[in-house]
Design an enzyme around this catalytic site. Structure first.
Site, short mmCIF file in Angstrom:
data_model
loop_
_atom_site.label_atom_id
_atom_site.label_comp_id
_atom_site.label_asym_id
_atom_site.label_seq_id
_atom_site.Cartn_x
_atom_site.Cartn_y
_atom_site.Cartn_z
N SER A 100 42.77 38.84 52.63
CA SER A 100 43.93 38.32 53.34
C SER A 100 45.11 39.25 53.15
O SER A 100 45.22 39.95 52.13
CB SER A 100 44.28 36.92 52.82
OG SER A 100 45.56 36.52 53.23
N SER A 101 46.03 39.23 54.10
CA SER A 101 47.22 40.06 54.00
C SER A 101 48.14 39.64 52.85
O SER A 101 49.05 40.38 52.48
CB SER A 101 48.01 40.03 55.31
OG SER A 101 48.40 38.70 55.62
N CYS A 102 47.90 38.46 52.27
CA CYS A 102 48.74 38.01 51.16
C CYS A 102 48.51 38.82 49.89
O CYS A 102 49.23 38.63 48.90
CB CYS A 102 48.53 36.53 50.89
SG CYS A 102 46.93 36.12 50.18
N TYR A 129 45.73 32.66 45.10
CA TYR A 129 44.70 33.12 46.04
C TYR A 129 44.73 34.64 46.16
O TYR A 129 43.69 35.29 46.17
CB TYR A 129 44.96 32.47 47.40
CG TYR A 129 44.00 32.87 48.50
CD1 TYR A 129 42.74 32.29 48.59
CD2 TYR A 129 44.35 33.83 49.45
CE1 TYR A 129 41.87 32.65 49.60
CE2 TYR A 129 43.48 34.19 50.46
CZ TYR A 129 42.23 33.59 50.53
OH TYR A 129 41.36 33.96 51.53
N LYS A 133 41.77 37.55 45.47
CA LYS A 133 41.33 38.48 46.50
C LYS A 133 41.54 39.94 46.09
O LYS A 133 40.73 40.81 46.42
CB LYS A 133 42.04 38.17 47.81
CG LYS A 133 41.53 36.90 48.49
CD LYS A 133 40.05 37.02 48.81
CE LYS A 133 39.48 35.76 49.43
NZ LYS A 133 38.03 35.91 49.73
N HIS A 172 46.85 25.78 57.98
CA HIS A 172 47.84 26.84 58.10
C HIS A 172 48.79 26.53 59.25
O HIS A 172 48.61 25.58 60.00
CB HIS A 172 47.14 28.19 58.32
CG HIS A 172 46.46 28.70 57.08
ND1 HIS A 172 45.10 28.59 56.90
CD2 HIS A 172 46.94 29.31 55.97
CE1 HIS A 172 44.77 29.12 55.72
NE2 HIS A 172 45.87 29.56 55.14
#
Length: 327
Positions: A100-102, A129, A133, A172
């Protein structure tokens, strides 16, 4: 393939079938608990997959991340560590890890480049999270570096699409907006997120009901239709990419307020939007630099408006699944 029943996994599965791939292996969570090391070891020993696509994860929005930080950290690490480790131990040569971009720092320069990873602190609302990742990305990078295997990590931007989660407690932002605008349009009593009225097919003077949304509406976000991600996964499967980490997105963003107005128009709601500024905004901006994979020959093709229309159509055809949710 891990996570083949979720929004992302099912899109990838459909894409693989459409491209003519056969002998696809997928297990539901009740059939194989990916958190269970012994069970995963037995699966790899029995099935001996040639390629592994990891689309399995515990996911959720700001509320879910804030309420369950330990589960978001530990369960995601258990899932990916088991898959990555046993893929390596059973000599799987191709592994595609989805993140994920997070994973990128909260205040990293925009647009986000792959090299910004681990250069600053994370966004607190989803750091648990994100940390999990990041560990998966680095594990794949380590195997690639030490053993020369084709393990690649794809980091998609905010995803949406058919088979999305429309539960207002865990969804989301984009599917939550679709659900709220639709419920407000269809209900003449519950303004934003009440149970759908089973007695009518069309709203009765209800489209003017207000919808309350979290935050200020000012943060900027990028959104990728899940079928485009599936196409990117297929591209990575069929090509040996020269690096270990690639962003997957459109390279275009908009404000959350602009997103709300677009969804409102597509759904057909005409009421007022109320922004609850006591709720967190999250990262101010999160736009992906997608040039690296574009230079290899892949880019997204679905416009945001087209993708939202397809998602809303799917919601309308499957809304019986979401009637029981209240908030």
């Amino acid at each position: 393939m891990a996570g083949h029943r979720g929004m992302v996994g099912s899109a990838i599965w459909r894409k693989l079938e459409a491209e003519g791939y056969t002998n696809l292996i997928g297990k539901t969570s009740s059939e194989l608990d990916l958190r269970n090391q012994a069970a995963v070891a037995e699966f790899f020993e029995t099935e001996k997959p040639e390629v592994v696509i990891d689309a399995a994860a515990r996911v959720g929005g700001i509320m879910a991340n804030s309420k369950y930080p330990y589960q978001f950290l530990m369960e995601n690490m258990q899932i990916q560590n088991n898959l990555i480790d046993f893929s390596h131990k059973t000599d799987v040569q191709k592994f595609i890890f989805l993140g994920s971009s997070c994973i990128y720092p909260k205040h990293a320069p925009q647009p986000l480049k792959e090299e910004y990873l681990l250069t600053d602190s994370l966004e607190p609302t989803n750091e648990w999270y994100a940390i999990a990742k990041i560990a998966g990305v680095k594990a794949c990078e380590a195997i690639r570096k030490q053993f020369g295997k084709d393990y690649v990590s794809l980091m998609p931007t905010n995803l949406y699409g058919t088979h999305d989660n429309f539960d207002l407690k865990t969804s989301h932002v984009l599917p939550a907006m679709i659900r709220k605008f639709h419920d407000a349009k269809m209900n003449d009593n519950a303004p934003a997120c009440g149970e759908l009225d089973e007695t009518r097919d069309e709203p009765v003077d209800a489209s003017s009901k207000p919808v309350e949304l979290w935050g200020s509406g000012s943060p900027m976000r990028e959104f990728l239709f899940v079928d485009d991600l599936a196409d990117a996964v297929c591209f990575a499967l069929e090509n040996k990419l020269p690096e270990n980490l690639y962003n997957i997105g459109t390279g275009e963003d908009l404000t959350i307020n602009e997103l709300a107005e677009l969804i409102q128009r597509i759904v057909g709601h005409t009421g007022k939007i109320i922004w609850d500024t006591s709720k967190p905004d999250g990262t101010p901006r999160k736009l992906m630099d997608v040039e690296k994979l574009k230079n290899e020959g892949w880019e997204a093709t679905t416009s945001l408006e087209e993708g939202i229309k397809k998602t809303y159509d799917w919601f309308l055809n499957n809304q019986q699944k979401f009637k029981e949710v209240k908030i």
